[in-house]
Design a protein around this motif. Structure first.
Motif, mmCIF file in Angstrom:
data_model
loop_
_atom_site.group_PDB
_atom_site.id
_atom_site.type_symbol
_atom_site.label_atom_id
_atom_site.label_comp_id
_atom_site.label_asym_id
_atom_site.label_seq_id
_atom_site.Cartn_x
_atom_site.Cartn_y
_atom_site.Cartn_z
ATOM 1 N N ALA A 120 0.844 -1.205 0.000
ATOM 2 C CA ALA A 120 0.000 0.000 0.000
ATOM 3 C C ALA A 120 0.875 1.249 0.000
ATOM 4 N N GLY A 125 2.100 1.577 -3.363
ATOM 5 C CA GLY A 125 0.994 1.853 -4.285
ATOM 6 C C GLY A 125 0.515 3.277 -4.265
ATOM 7 N N SER A 126 0.902 4.022 -3.227
ATOM 8 C CA SER A 126 0.412 5.394 -3.116
ATOM 9 C C SER A 126 1.009 6.289 -4.177
ATOM 10 N N LYS A 127 2.145 5.895 -4.710
ATOM 11 C CA LYS A 127 2.791 6.741 -5.727
ATOM 12 C C LYS A 127 2.268 6.417 -7.114
#
Lengths: 289, 441
Positions: free
Chosen positions: B436, B439-441
């Motif tokens: 996660a 995945g934020s980028k």
């Protein structure tokens, strides 16, 4: 023309306040709404429009949902407790007892200290090794009942609640006291002549007259409780695990964790969660008036 | 359209414009940056360089303030202001607000390096980089750009601290395997019930995951390949779910918790001060931490220096020997965007000229080649050297996604300790949170 300007001159008086409100509330709010549709990390100059992805992510994340439920639970409990304790104290200290002013000062005093500082003080007092609470309990012979309450998910939130109620019942009490002191004495005299007892006077005279004070206290406490942050950070830092993580703590962590866009989206969700009960209570009370 | 409608319309347009400004996709062009830099440089040449020195070394404040005061006195063209902030989120806030500090003494996240916040020292100051021990330069090298943006002032070693007095009294031999370690804990528990056999505190919960399960995986793969895989989140090498180390760690930790070999309450509500206090009062027998803890602890309790011992990390895997970990301490960077580049380089050179004194105060070995420092009690230093020379030693410093701090990992471990997370789900939860964060980028 001059007459018209003079007639509208008073509107200009609101301009400084409006400018401040616009710069520090409306503008950041609007910018934040926009930011919530991006994946900005809070550091780099780049950000990409991601639509509603952040909002969808919040409702798909079990930790976020748990955080929301914890916040709602706390948001329900804290206003009730603060208002019950605040009202009780106000009724007690509105009587003709001795040293009521001193007692009011003592009750109000904790609220002037920062919630963060108060949280750290309580955390030290509740320490299992050498904390004041343990020592006092041992002195009184209850040492066996002590446990590190902040280390257990089932008790940590209650401790946060206890600390906040202890700290913020004072301001609620002051508002109720002001309300009590503005109740015309004639109403009580009439009720006495009609044969009303203490409880009947409370129900039929005091409580109806305290509605404005009640409205202010409930609304401000709901807003405060749903955005509780400082005391949680100081007492448990959202732990153990995520047991006491509230939305504002979650927002802070996501923001510090390079997810500023997502954190802003959660902040918008928190704003909506806070607005719903506030508007509901406000409208219900306006109707009753 | 009446006046009221027009006002509402204007307000709506204003709000919509602001919202759109907030979600606008942005990309800074290099041309703009260069232009800004040029104008800043021309302004900078005319005035006294006002520099900010951001750091989080609260135990080194006296040294840093004295160093900076002396530097300011000797360099009238420069004025440096120190800014102590123990919360790493403050640095992020500074960058977000465009208030980039000129000098940063930890923590430099990979994201700041990739975003060009720091000067590539291997290009700008190659001689200085050469002067630092190469194994430490390798650890701090940013792998996606292959540049060195920070340099460590000191070095550290992660391992097991123990109370020599307690070990001597109970006749405990230094454990080399996990079983021997558990037996040592059991012996302390039986014979000294008022002593924590093993001490864990919330900060360590996060660090331990790096040094125990991920550390083994890194030793298996080698630091550079593992960290390269970590920066790309290449699970074919990281193998969080497949190599079984995270599962094994969860199992080992819960086994210890069930046997009462460490205090679960202290693991959740304790802190580093409690650890120092515990060792000072002979209430803790063993604890995993880095030599940076030792420096702070013996500054606070100098008498502890005579009985604190150091040994390697017992491997959670049965058929594997204990190991040690080399680490960096006190990394410093200078801004790449500041108009005062020459002043900053001069400052950094002066900082490393004084590195020996810094390390003596910090009580850690020095990162600069050929600089020997008297940093601790002789027996303790000998034990640290013994770990580094006689055991498998690696650089167990895992690259992690930005924002996936040890505090976040500690929360996952806490969830397990309080029973909200099953040990079998630990590896999956860790992997999900890690993914996660990427995945934020």
């Amino acid at each position: 023309m001059l007459k018209k300007i003079k007639a509208n001159y008073y509107k200009c008086m609101a301009l400084p306040a409006f400018l401040l409100f616009f710069c520090f509330f409306i503008y950041p709010l609007c910018l934040g709404i926009g930011m919530s549709f991006t994946n900005w990390d809070g550091v780099s100059a780049e950000k990409t429009f991601v639509g509603l992805w952040n909002f969808r992510e919040f409702f798909r994340d079990s930790r976020a949902i748990h955080t929301m439920l914890t916040t709602i639970k706390y948001g329900l409990l804290e206003p009730i407790c603060i208002n019950v304790v605040g009202l009780g104290l106000a009724l007690f200290l509105d009587s003709k007892l001795k040293m009521t002013n001193l007692m009011r000062t003592f009750v109000y005093l904790p609220s002037v200290i920062s919630a963060l500082v108060m949280g750290y003080v309580w955390q030290l007092m509740l320490r299992p090794d050498g904390g004041a609470v343990r020592q006092v309990m041992e002195f009184l012979g209850f040492g066996a009942h002590f446990k590190a309450w902040l280390a257990y998910p089932d008790s940590a939130l209650w401790i946060i609640l206890l600390v906040n109620v202890w700290q913020f019942s004072g301001p609620a009490m002051v508002i109720y006291l002001a309300g009590l002191q503005s109740v015309p004495q004639e109403l009580y005299e009439v009720a006495t002549i009609d044969g009303a007892g203490y409880l009947q006077k409370l129900k039929c005279v005091t409580f109806p007259m305290l509605k404005p004070a009640f409205q202010i206290n409930v609304i401000t406490n709901i807003i405060g409780a749903l955005s509780v942050h400082d005391s949680v950070v100081a007492l448990t830092d959202g732990g153990p695990g995520y047991a006491t993580e509230t939305i504002s703590v979650y927002i802070y962590r996501m923001s510090a964790g390079a997810r500023a866009g997502y954190a802003t989206a959660v902040a918008i969700i928190l704003l909506l969660i806070t607005m719903l009960p506030t508007i509901f209570i406000y409208r219900a009370m306006q109707k009753e008036r | 359209m009446n006046k009221k409608q027009a006002t509402c319309m204007a307000a709506a347009v204003l709000i919509l414009t602001t919202v759109l400004a907030g979600c606008k996709t942005t990309d800074v062009t290099t041309d703009q940056t260069a232009e800004q830099k040029d104008s800043q440089k021309s302004e900078a040449s005319k005035e006294v360089a006002e520099l900010t020195f951001y750091h989080r070394m609260n135990t080194m404040t006296d040294y840093i303030d004295a160093f900076v005061d002396k530097y300011n006195d000797e360099h009238p063209n420069v004025h440096i202001t120190t800014d102590l902030q123990t919360d790493s989120a403050v640095l992020q806030a500074r960058y977000a607000a465009g208030e980039d500090p000129d000098i940063v003494l930890g923590p430099q996240s990979t994201q700041y390096m990739v975003d060009g916040k720091y000067l590539a020292l291997d290009e700008a100051m190659p001689e200085l980089v050469e002067s630092v021990k190469p194994e430490l330069v390798d650890i701090v090298r940013e792998l996606t750009t292959d540049h060195v943006y920070r340099l460590p002032t000191g070095m550290g070693t992660y391992g097991m601290f123990y109370d020599r007095t307690i070990f001597k009294e109970l006749g405990i031999e230094n454990p080399d395997t996990w079983e021997e370690f558990l037996n040592a804990c059991r012996m302390v528990k039986e014979q000294k019930p008022d002593v924590y056999p093993f001490y864990l505190e919330p900060d360590n919960l996060g660090h331990q995951v790096y040094y125990l399960p991920l550390g083994l995986s890194m030793l298996d793969n080698g630091m550079l390949p593992y960290n390269k895989a970590a920066t790309k989140n290449d699970q074919s090498i990281l193998r969080f779910m497949e190599d079984g180390y995270l599962d094994l760690y969860a199992e080992r930790l819960m086994e210890m918790a069930e046997e009462g070999l460490f205090d679960k309450e202290a693991a959740i509500v304790g802190n580093a001060d409690t650890a120092s206090e515990g060792f000072a009062q002979h209430k803790i027998a063993m604890m995993l931490d880095g030599t940076w803890w030792y420096g702070d602890a013996i500054t606070q309790y100098p008498e502890m220096a005579s009985y604190i011992g150091f040994m390697p990390i017992p491997s959670i895997k049965d058929d594997r020997d204990a190991y040690g970990s080399v680490d960096y301490d006190s990394c410093i960077s200078i801004s790449a965007t500041s108009p005062y580049q020459e002043e900053l380089k001069e400052f950094l050179t002066a900082w490393f000229d004084d590195a020996g004194k810094y390390c003596e105060t910090r009580k850690c070995p020095c990162s600069v080649k050929g600089v020997e420092v008297s940093w601790g009690d002789k027996t303790f230093v000998k034990e640290v050297d013994d770990v580094l020379n006689n055991y498998e030693t690696g650089v167990v410093q895992t690259e992690s996604p930005n924002g996936f701090y040890t505090a976040e990992i500690a929360n996952i471990v806490e969830e397990m300790l309080v029973g909200s997370l099953a040990p079998d789900d630990f590896a999956q939860t860790f992997t999900d949170e890690w993914n996660a964060a990427y995945g934020s980028k």
